[in-house]
Structure formats: structure tokens, C-alpha cells
Design an enzyme around this catalytic site. Structure first.
Site, PDB file in Angstrom:
ATOM      1  CG  ASP A 222      -4.681  -8.000  -2.556  1.00  0.00           C
ATOM      2  OD1 ASP A 222      -4.042  -8.914  -3.122  1.00  0.00           O
ATOM      3  OD2 ASP A 222      -4.264  -7.410  -1.549  1.00  0.00           O
ATOM      4  CD  GLU A 274       0.484  -7.703   0.959  1.00  0.00           C
ATOM      5  OE1 GLU A 274       0.087  -8.414   1.893  1.00  0.00           O
ATOM      6  OE2 GLU A 274      -0.267  -6.926   0.336  1.00  0.00           O
ATOM      7  CG  HIS A 324       0.429  -4.958   3.693  1.00  0.00           C
ATOM      8  ND1 HIS A 324       0.686  -5.779   4.768  1.00  0.00           N
ATOM      9  CD2 HIS A 324      -0.785  -5.325   3.232  1.00  0.00           C
ATOM     10  CE1 HIS A 324      -0.330  -6.609   4.956  1.00  0.00           C
ATOM     11  NE2 HIS A 324      -1.238  -6.347   4.025  1.00  0.00           N
TER      12      HIS A 324
END
Length: 397
Positions: A222, A274, A324
Site C-alpha cells: 500500500d 478506498e 477496505h
């Protein structure tokens, strides 16, 4: 049956921890500025000698028949929007008319189609789903036509663990693999303004995780909106050999063209969005062919109702939707209703889920890496108030 009251409940308590809950933060968009880059501040509460002191706010919707649906936890500023803007639209309304109520809330927020206003609508929507399930005495996934399976594989999302100590990374990667998680996602600590040394350490993280878990195991990474196209292209060229399942949130969410460019150029799939909102926001990414995996947050994007619409549009383009992991409870009901090929995993935000579920009587946690279909009616939002040191109502009219 009508909505008789909309309340905001504030619970305060201490989550026991062995040392600091948050060991290290992830890279952030503000890190392009040196006065923010080296800060190790964290969110969600305050670490004390007794443990992690936290405050949670829940939306409670009560009917004239005494049924209560619950959503949350949400930040205090989001609870304020529910109390001051949305409550007036809900009182006296039919709680089963979810589509009507969603549309009315959305139309009322002409300056709030994203951000805290949409988070507030999301919490109300989830509370209404919880209420409907309780009304019928069924878990929500049954109301949605599910389940498509009895269990959902979880991937371990390692936010808050150390990412710069290779020994700790290796130890935790093996530990969570052996707990049965189907995959793991780790978080970069460095962005473009950390220079060549930061880039080297990001690559070291990827290499360490891959070597620890072996070849036949999915790993994801991420970037949390904190990079740019040039940096991600260089990073990807150095880590592609380690076969990440995806790179996530490479740039800030409004840069749809940047996502499209990266998807066209990289050999690593892209996940993200997200921090996008509603079906209209996600349509931009889908129509631009900018992502391989969509990640709406059920408590941010417009609620469970809106997530179902986003996922339906995604499946028409044969895309994967893995929400998410902000709310394990609501997300599990979604995951159970989806085709396993379009929602192969559910994110288990290991540390955040401990915080968000601290006051829940039936927290959703994987067993041998699998999340099991719950039996409780609604979304499973009963509270364990014995864990609270303080239980009060806020923003009362």
C-alpha cells in the site's frame, strides 16, 4: 413502523496492549513536506501504561416498536453530521424504505457528496440495515440473497506493524502466514521526498516479505496516496520480480489519469479508490480502465447499499471488489453475498479491527485465516458495554 429516535452514543475504554499498539505509521500524502515526514503520530486513541485508550461513537436508530439498529464506530465529527443534518430527515420515516432514505440524505447534502457528510450517510445506511435484519430476525447477508459460501478467506493487513526492521518484518510475515491468512498486505513508510535511501528501504520491505512467506503466497503493498507516477514506475521496476498481487493507492484518488497511465505501463495490478465515494465516483475509475481491484469502504463510500451498487457495476466489467477493511462486521455480510471470483478475500486490518471492534459483543475475527458466516440477526452490532469506562449520549436535541 416508524423511526422514533436517532441517537449518538459515546463509549470510552481501554484496549489492553502488549507495548505500543502502533509501532510505525505508513507513508502519507503530507510527507512531501519535511515538517510532517518524520512525525510518528498515530490515530484512533492514546497509548497509556494500561493500554490503548480509545473513544468510539455509534449511531443508534430506534423505531416506535422498540427495535434498534446500530452503525459505527464513527469519528466525532461524523456523529455531529448525523445529529445536526441527517436526524431531521429520519425521524418519522419508514426504516424499511432504505433506498428512499438514502436518496433523501444524499440530495440534502449538496455540498457533502464526499468527506464527512458521506461518512455520516454511510453510518446511517449501515444502522438501517442492522435494524432491518433485527426486524426479520436474520443476518443481513440473508436479506441480500446470500450466502454464496460459508466462509470468506481473510488477508492480513499489517498497518501499524514495524516496516523498517527486517527481522521484525520477517517474524510477523511468517507468524501471520502460519495463522492461515490467505495473503498479507504491508505498508510503505517512504515516498518520493525520502530520496534514494527511502526507495531502497521500500524495496527491502518487499524483498523481506517475499523471502519470508515463500513464492506461493500473495503479498500486496500500500502506497497510501503518497507517491506519483514517476516514483511508482521506478519502484515497480525494482519489485516486479517479487510478484506483488497488487500495488494499492499509488497516487491521490482524484488522479484518475495517473492511475490509468500506471495500469497501462506496469506489470503489477493496481488496487485503490478506498477514498472515493458513491457509484458516480467509482464509475470514473471503471470507465477509465484505471484499476484492477476496487476497494470501496462501506463506512465511507455511501454505506452497504451503495457498495452493492458499486460492486454490481464492477462485475459488469469483470473487476474485483474487495472493500477496505474499516468495518469487519458490515464487510463480511457484503463478502458473503458476492461471487468468490469477484470478491476472493476480505481485508482484516489486524490492529484497526481490534480498535473498531473493542466494544462489540460479537467481533468478527478470522479462525485459521477464514471468516465464518455469523448467525446473529442484523449486522452483529450488539455492544459489550462492560468494556466501557464511560457510556454517554452526545449531541442530544
Amino acid at each position: 413502523m416508524r423511526i422514533a429516535d436517532v441517537r449518538l452514543r459515546r463509549l470510552e475504554g481501554v484496549l489492553p496492549t502488549d507495548g505500543d499498539l502502533w509501532e510505525q505509521r505508513l507513508v502519507r500524502p503530507l510527507d512531501v513536506y519535511p515538517e510532517y515526514r518524520d512525525r510518528e503520530d498515530h490515530e484512533g486513541g492514546v497509548q497509556t501504561a494500561e493500554g490503548f485508550h480509545l473513544v468510539s461513537h455509534f449511531v443508534e436508530i430506534e423505531t416506535d416498536e422498540g427495535l434498534i439498529g446500530r452503525g459505527g464506530p464513527v469519528p466525532e465529527q461524523v456523529a455531529y453530521v448525523v445529529a445536526r443534518d441527517l436526524r431531521r430527515l429520519l425521524l418519522g420515516a419508514d426504516p424499511i424504505a432504505g433506498e428512499k432514505l438514502w436518496d433523501q440524505m444524499h440530495r440534502s447534502q449538496v455540498h457533502g457528496r464526499a468527506g464527512n457528510a458521506m461518512l455520516a450517510i454511510s453510518a446511517v445506511d449501515c444502522a438501517l440495515w442492522d435494524l432491518r435484519g433485527r426486524w426479520l430476525g436474520q443476518p443481513v447477508y440473508r436479506l441480500l440473497g446470500g450466502p454464496t459460501r460459508e466462509t470468506v478467506p481473510a488477508y492480513a493487513s499489517m498497518l501499524g506493524f514495524s516496516v523498517t526492521d527486517p527481522d521484525l518484518v520477517r517474524q510477523r510475515a511468517v507468524e501471520y502466514r502460519d495463522l492461515g491468512y490467505a495473503a498479507q498486505k504491508w505498508f510503505f513508510r517512504f515516498g518520493p521526498t525520502s530520496g534514494h535511501e527511502g526507495l531502497r528501504r521500500n524495496v527491502e520491505l518487499v524483498r523481506t516479505v517475499r523471502e519470508a512467506v515463500g513464492d506461493d503466497y500473495d503479498i500486496m503493498f500500500d502506497c497510501w496516496q503518497a507517491m506519483d507516477v514517476t516514483y511508482v514506475r521506478e519502484l515497480a521496476s525494482r519489485i516486479e520480480r517479487y510478484r506483488p498481487r497488487w500495488l494499492e493507492e499509488c497516487v491521490m484518488p482524484d488522479r484518475v489519469d495517473s492511475y490509468r497511465e500506471l495500469r497501462e505501463r506496469l506489470g503489477i495490478p493496481l488496487a485503490g479508490a478506498e477514498h472515493e465515494y458513491t457509484r458516480w465516483g467509482f464509475r470514473r475509475f471503471v470507465d477509465a480502465r484505471a484499476l484492477d481491484v476496487l476497494q470501496p469502504d462501506i463506512y465511507w463510500c455511501g454505506g452497504l447499499s451503495e457498495t452493492l451498487k458499486i460492486a454490481a457495476y464492477a462485475t459488469a466489467h469483470d473487476l474485483i471488489t474487495i472493500p477496505h477493511g474499516h468495518s469487519a462486521a458490515a464487510t463480511l455480510h457484503f463478502s458473503l453475498t458476492q461471487s468468490p471470483i469477484h470478491t476472493p478475500y476480505q481485508e482484516d486490518l489486524v490492529k484497526w479491527n481490534a480498535v473498531h471492534q473493542h466494544f462489540l459483543r460479537h467481533p468478527v475475527n478470522p479462525v485459521d485465516g477464514l471468516l465464518h458466516a455469523p448467525a446473529e440477526p442484523g449486522l452483529g452490532m450488539d455492544l459489550d458495554t462492560a468494556r466501557a469506562t464511560s457510556d454517554t449520549w452526545i449531541f442530544q436535541p
